[in-house]
Design a protein around this motif. Structure first.
Motif, PDB file in Angstrom:
ATOM      1  N   GLU A  25      32.948 -25.286 -38.387  1.00 54.04           N
ATOM      2  CA  GLU A  25      32.828 -26.062 -39.867  1.00 54.04           C
ATOM      3  C   GLU A  25      31.485 -26.078 -40.199  1.00 54.04           C
ATOM      4  O   GLU A  25      30.730 -26.653 -39.314  1.00 54.04           O
ATOM      5  CB  GLU A  25      33.483 -27.552 -39.468  1.00 54.04           C
ATOM      6  N   PRO A  26      31.044 -25.808 -41.485  1.00 56.21           N
ATOM      7  CA  PRO A  26      29.741 -26.278 -41.657  1.00 56.21           C
ATOM      8  C   PRO A  26      29.313 -27.641 -42.023  1.00 56.21           C
ATOM      9  O   PRO A  26      29.940 -28.268 -42.038  1.00 56.21           O
ATOM     10  CB  PRO A  26      29.665 -25.279 -43.268  1.00 56.21           C
ATOM     11  N   VAL A  27      27.957 -27.786 -41.981  1.00 58.32           N
ATOM     12  CA  VAL A  27      27.176 -28.848 -42.071  1.00 58.32           C
ATOM     13  C   VAL A  27      26.606 -28.599 -43.597  1.00 58.32           C
ATOM     14  O   VAL A  27      25.558 -27.757 -43.640  1.00 58.32           O
ATOM     15  CB  VAL A  27      25.956 -29.254 -40.882  1.00 58.32           C
ATOM     16  N   VAL A  57      18.092 -24.631 -40.955  1.00 53.52           N
ATOM     17  CA  VAL A  57      19.431 -24.295 -41.250  1.00 53.52           C
ATOM     18  C   VAL A  57      19.666 -22.757 -41.286  1.00 53.52           C
ATOM     19  O   VAL A  57      20.756 -22.313 -41.275  1.00 53.52           O
ATOM     20  CB  VAL A  57      19.868 -25.021 -42.721  1.00 53.52           C
ATOM     21  N   SER A  58      18.648 -22.177 -41.723  1.00 50.74           N
ATOM     22  CA  SER A  58      18.578 -20.809 -41.941  1.00 50.74           C
ATOM     23  C   SER A  58      18.600 -19.920 -40.422  1.00 50.74           C
ATOM     24  O   SER A  58      17.858 -20.692 -39.376  1.00 50.74           O
ATOM     25  CB  SER A  58      17.688 -20.002 -42.617  1.00 50.74           C
ATOM     26  N   GLN A  59      18.890 -18.829 -40.141  1.00 49.88           N
ATOM     27  CA  GLN A  59      18.888 -18.237 -38.642  1.00 49.88           C
ATOM     28  C   GLN A  59      17.557 -17.978 -38.601  1.00 49.88           C
ATOM     29  O   GLN A  59      17.022 -17.745 -37.569  1.00 49.88           O
ATOM     30  CB  GLN A  59      19.907 -17.118 -38.887  1.00 49.88           C
ATOM     31  N   GLU A  60      16.591 -17.603 -39.715  1.00 49.41           N
ATOM     32  CA  GLU A  60      15.252 -17.383 -39.587  1.00 49.41           C
ATOM     33  C   GLU A  60      14.425 -18.577 -38.905  1.00 49.41           C
ATOM     34  O   GLU A  60      13.894 -18.309 -37.924  1.00 49.41           O
ATOM     35  CB  GLU A  60      14.870 -17.043 -40.764  1.00 49.41           C
ATOM     36  N   PRO A  81      25.130 -24.961 -35.909  1.00 46.38           N
ATOM     37  CA  PRO A  81      24.832 -24.951 -37.450  1.00 46.38           C
ATOM     38  C   PRO A  81      23.462 -25.459 -37.905  1.00 46.38           C
ATOM     39  O   PRO A  81      22.938 -24.616 -38.885  1.00 46.38           O
ATOM     40  CB  PRO A  81      26.187 -25.980 -37.835  1.00 46.38           C
ATOM     41  N   VAL A  82      23.130 -26.485 -37.252  1.00 44.31           N
ATOM     42  CA  VAL A  82      21.840 -26.916 -37.748  1.00 44.31           C
ATOM     43  C   VAL A  82      20.953 -27.197 -36.531  1.00 44.31           C
ATOM     44  O   VAL A  82      21.679 -27.844 -35.220  1.00 44.31           O
ATOM     45  CB  VAL A  82      21.852 -28.261 -38.690  1.00 44.31           C
TER      46      VAL A  82
END
Length: 196
Positions: A25-27, A57-60, A81-82
């Motif tokens: 589930e996204p945040v 929040v980004s994969q980077e 997710p974060v």
């Protein structure tokens, strides 16, 4: 002020857990703002508010943070997710004319780096705890951790803010309760407390 009900106490304390795994589930970014809008209202000494948060929040950005972690913490940071860096600004006193305007609180800290360091650490740690409680209040889980290279985190995320230093890291998301182990023991009042 009335006591909050048992459901709220369970969510914040008695049934709340630290998470290493999260659901898909996204945040939302609005959740991050909602956490800040709660935690900023909680007390710090002279309203110092030295915490400086970086919400990865980004994969980077999570990969950059994971590279600073030790042990299995890097994997947890990447999978969450974060992931959040809770930093502390040792020049927090520069904002006191705005945040604590009724007295000259800035002068208490000017020229005293040792006092600023101690105050920034203490109060940003408090704010980190408020972050955890705000997330729980909003139905989210956290996974605070201290296994990381603080200097590497500072270089990666605060190079443009030399007065800001990492305090601790936390993951954030909707906790996967199916992965929880048995709750660790908590001592009775008499074990670690005394009434003087």
């Amino acid at each position: 002020m009335p006591a909050i009900n048992d459901q709220a106490l369970d969510q914040l304390f008695r049934e709340a857990r630290t998470f290493n795994h999260y659901t898909d589930e996204p945040v939302a970014e609005s959740d991050l703002h909602a956490i800040w809008d709660l935690m900023k209202m909680a007390p710090t000494s002279a309203n110092q508010m030295p915490a400086r948060l970086v919400w990865c929040v980004s994969q980077e950005s999570k990969a950059k943070l994971a590279a600073c972690a030790t042990g299995t913490n890097g994997e947890k940071i990447l999978a969450a997710p974060v992931s959040v860096v809770i930093g502390m600004d040792t020049e927090f006193h520069e904002y006191l004319p705005e945040l604590f305007p009724h007295v000259d609180a800035k002068s208490w800290f000017t020229g005293n780096a040792e006092l600023r360091q101690a105050s920034a650490f203490r109060n940003s740690t408090l704010q980190g705890a408020y972050f955890i409680m705000a997330a729980r209040a909003l139905g989210l889980g956290t996974g605070p951790m201290s296994g990381f290279d603080a200097g590497a985190v500072d270089k990666a995320f605060f190079a443009d803010q030399p007065s800001v230093h990492a305090n601790f890291i936390s993951t954030l998301g909707h906790g996967d309760v199916s992965t929880l182990h048995e709750r660790l023991p908590r001592p009775a009042f008499e074990k670690f407390n005394r009434i003087a």
